[in-house]
Design a protein around this motif. Structure first.
Motif, mmCIF file in Angstrom:
data_model
loop_
_atom_site.group_PDB
_atom_site.id
_atom_site.type_symbol
_atom_site.label_atom_id
_atom_site.label_comp_id
_atom_site.label_asym_id
_atom_site.label_seq_id
_atom_site.Cartn_x
_atom_site.Cartn_y
_atom_site.Cartn_z
ATOM 1 N N LEU A 13 -69.056 17.195 60.793
ATOM 2 C CA LEU A 13 -69.206 16.370 61.976
ATOM 3 C C LEU A 13 -69.188 17.198 63.249
ATOM 4 O O LEU A 13 -69.987 16.969 64.177
ATOM 5 N N VAL A 14 -68.344 18.196 63.274
ATOM 6 C CA VAL A 14 -68.279 19.070 64.453
ATOM 7 C C VAL A 14 -69.583 19.850 64.610
ATOM 8 O O VAL A 14 -70.121 20.004 65.722
ATOM 9 N N ILE A 15 -70.117 20.321 63.516
ATOM 10 C CA ILE A 15 -71.378 21.088 63.586
ATOM 11 C C ILE A 15 -72.517 20.201 64.081
ATOM 12 O O ILE A 15 -73.330 20.590 64.916
ATOM 13 N N VAL A 16 -72.582 18.990 63.607
ATOM 14 C CA VAL A 16 -73.633 18.055 64.048
ATOM 15 C C VAL A 16 -73.484 17.744 65.514
ATOM 16 O O VAL A 16 -74.472 17.690 66.271
ATOM 17 N N VAL A 17 -72.234 17.528 65.931
ATOM 18 C CA VAL A 17 -72.016 17.227 67.349
ATOM 19 C C VAL A 17 -72.433 18.396 68.213
ATOM 20 O O VAL A 17 -73.062 18.239 69.274
ATOM 21 N N LYS A 20 -76.134 18.501 68.447
ATOM 22 C CA LYS A 20 -76.670 17.433 69.267
ATOM 23 C C LYS A 20 -76.360 17.618 70.738
ATOM 24 O O LYS A 20 -77.083 17.126 71.597
ATOM 25 N N THR A 21 -75.279 18.270 71.050
ATOM 26 C CA THR A 21 -74.861 18.356 72.448
ATOM 27 C C THR A 21 -75.243 19.669 73.115
ATOM 28 O O THR A 21 -75.559 19.693 74.305
ATOM 29 N N ALA A 22 -75.224 20.788 72.414
ATOM 30 C CA ALA A 22 -75.524 22.100 73.000
ATOM 31 C C ALA A 22 -77.013 22.375 72.886
ATOM 32 O O ALA A 22 -77.586 22.350 71.791
ATOM 33 N N VAL A 23 -77.666 22.646 74.037
ATOM 34 C CA VAL A 23 -79.107 22.920 74.080
ATOM 35 C C VAL A 23 -79.346 24.179 74.920
ATOM 36 O O VAL A 23 -78.799 24.301 76.023
ATOM 37 N N VAL A 24 -80.177 25.091 74.405
ATOM 38 C CA VAL A 24 -80.570 26.288 75.128
ATOM 39 C C VAL A 24 -82.078 26.211 75.380
ATOM 40 O O VAL A 24 -82.888 26.169 74.427
ATOM 41 N N VAL A 25 -82.470 26.187 76.634
ATOM 42 C CA VAL A 25 -83.885 26.092 77.017
ATOM 43 C C VAL A 25 -84.423 27.503 77.279
ATOM 44 O O VAL A 25 -83.871 28.236 78.110
ATOM 45 N N ILE A 49 -75.408 20.882 77.978
ATOM 46 C CA ILE A 49 -74.623 20.039 77.092
ATOM 47 C C ILE A 49 -75.089 18.593 77.252
ATOM 48 O O ILE A 49 -75.161 18.064 78.360
ATOM 49 N N LEU A 50 -75.429 17.972 76.115
ATOM 50 C CA LEU A 50 -75.881 16.583 76.120
ATOM 51 C C LEU A 50 -74.791 15.687 75.525
ATOM 52 O O LEU A 50 -73.884 16.142 74.813
ATOM 53 N N ILE A 51 -74.906 14.411 75.810
ATOM 54 C CA ILE A 51 -73.984 13.426 75.216
ATOM 55 C C ILE A 51 -74.515 13.075 73.829
ATOM 56 O O ILE A 51 -75.652 12.585 73.701
ATOM 57 N N LYS A 56 -81.195 12.617 73.950
ATOM 58 C CA LYS A 56 -82.000 13.383 72.996
ATOM 59 C C LYS A 56 -83.159 14.064 73.741
ATOM 60 O O LYS A 56 -83.594 13.600 74.808
ATOM 61 N N ILE A 57 -83.631 15.154 73.160
ATOM 62 C CA ILE A 57 -84.776 15.883 73.732
ATOM 63 C C ILE A 57 -86.046 15.223 73.209
ATOM 64 O O ILE A 57 -86.363 15.293 72.019
ATOM 65 N N ALA A 58 -86.757 14.543 74.110
ATOM 66 C CA ALA A 58 -87.956 13.796 73.703
ATOM 67 C C ALA A 58 -89.218 14.676 73.716
ATOM 68 O O ALA A 58 -90.079 14.552 72.830
#
Length: 322
Positions: A13-17, A20-25, A49-51, A56-58
């Motif tokens: 669950l921690v890995i999925v979170v 889902k929340t950490a994004v590098v552009v 960091i996303l909620i 979500k990245i569309a």
């Protein structure tokens, strides 16, 4: 055992979170984020960091220049010649949100609009102008695309025609036309060469005639001057001879010597006449040599003094001998 399963579930669950929340552009990229299906923000290059489960990245957009290959299409020129034309389009995303929501697929839309714009531009010119007007055609396609793509968040940078392929019959006709044009230029060049050769020869003949006439002129002038000099010298010599004869006559014994010379010349000339002719006419007083010499000397004196003698007819009848 139950504790181990719970620990594994918690780790997953921690890995999925985190995913889902950490994004590098990446650099020169932008991500469009939606929250519960609605546009929320655009993420630029960096860490974000996303909620989870809400954001979500569309869409992912690259801000780099993108080349799009435009497949070959059939175009008809103003003089009803069919051409196969292909090209390549260069565009760049300048607004990621508009490129995501302004149009479904800007690549497809830009390619289709490039084809229609090119067909419209080629339909306004003739076949001969097509090959010379590539830059104009490229500019017309870019102008048409850029105006429409401004609502898509896309900037059209340039369009390049790669190849223009006429039908084989048109290519054969163009080859014949070019061959005829080359032969025409060659014939013109040959005629110009012949014309120049004729002009050069005529110019040479003219110059030669001028030189010959100048030479003939100088020759005649020189001959005339030579004859004039000859006459002058002869006259001067004759005058000098007469002057010397006059001086000799004025000296003591000059007249006696002149009488003797005249008598001698007289006899010599009549002797020559006797040798060359069988019949000769002589004066009646041939035996009176002294009278003849006196007459000759009197004539010379009159010439010397500037007066001329008057001759009278001979009263005595001539004697004929032979």
């Amino acid at each position: 055992m139950e504790n181990l399963v719970a620990l594994v579930f918690l780790l997953v669950l921690v890995i999925v979170v985190l995913i889902k929340t950490a994004v590098v552009v990446p650099q020169r990229s932008e991500f469009v984020v939606e929250r519960l299906g609605k546009y929320r923000t655009t993420l630029e290059a960096g860490f974000h960091i996303l909620i989870p489960f809400l954001d979500k990245i569309a869409y992912k957009r690259s801000l780099k220049e993108e080349p799009i290959d435009i497949p070959a299409q059939t175009c008809i020129t103003a003089d009803n010649v069919t051409l196969e034309v292909d090209g390549i389009l260069y565009l760049q995303v300048v607004n990621s949100m508009q490129s995501a929501y302004g149009i479904e697929d800007y690549h497809f839309a830009a390619g289709q609009l490039a084809q229609t714009s090119l067909r419209s531009a080629i339909g306004k010119i003739t076949l001969d102008s097509t090959f010379e007007a590539r830059e104009t055609l490229n500019g017309q396609v870019v102008d048409a695309l850029d105006e429409a793509a401004s609502n898509w968040g896309v900037k059209v940078l340039r369009y390049e025609i790669k190849d223009i392929q006429p039908p084989k019959t048109v290519l054969d006709a163009m080859e014949k036309q070019m061959k005829a044009e080359r032969e025409k230029r060659a014939e013109i060049a040959r005629s110009e060469g012949q014309k120049q050769a004729i002009m050069n020869k005529a110019e040479g003949d003219r110059a030669e005639a001028i030189f010959l006439s100048e030479g003939e002129k100088m020759k005649r002038i020189n001959e005339a001057e030579g004859r004039a000099q000859e006459i002058l010298r002869v006259a001067e010599a004759t005058a000098e001879g007469i002057r010397r004869v006059a001086e000799a006559l004025s000296m003591p014994g000059g007249k006696e010597a002149a009488n003797l010379e005249v008598a001698k010349k007289y006899l010599d000339e009549f002797g020559k006449l006797a040798k060359t002719n069988n019949t000769m006419i002589v004066p009646g007083n041939l035996t009176d040599m002294s009278a003849m010499v006196a007459t000759a000397m009197a004539t010379f004196e009159q010439v010397k003094s500037g007066s001329y003698p008057t001759f009278q007819a001979e009263t005595s009848s001539p004697q004929k001998s032979g």
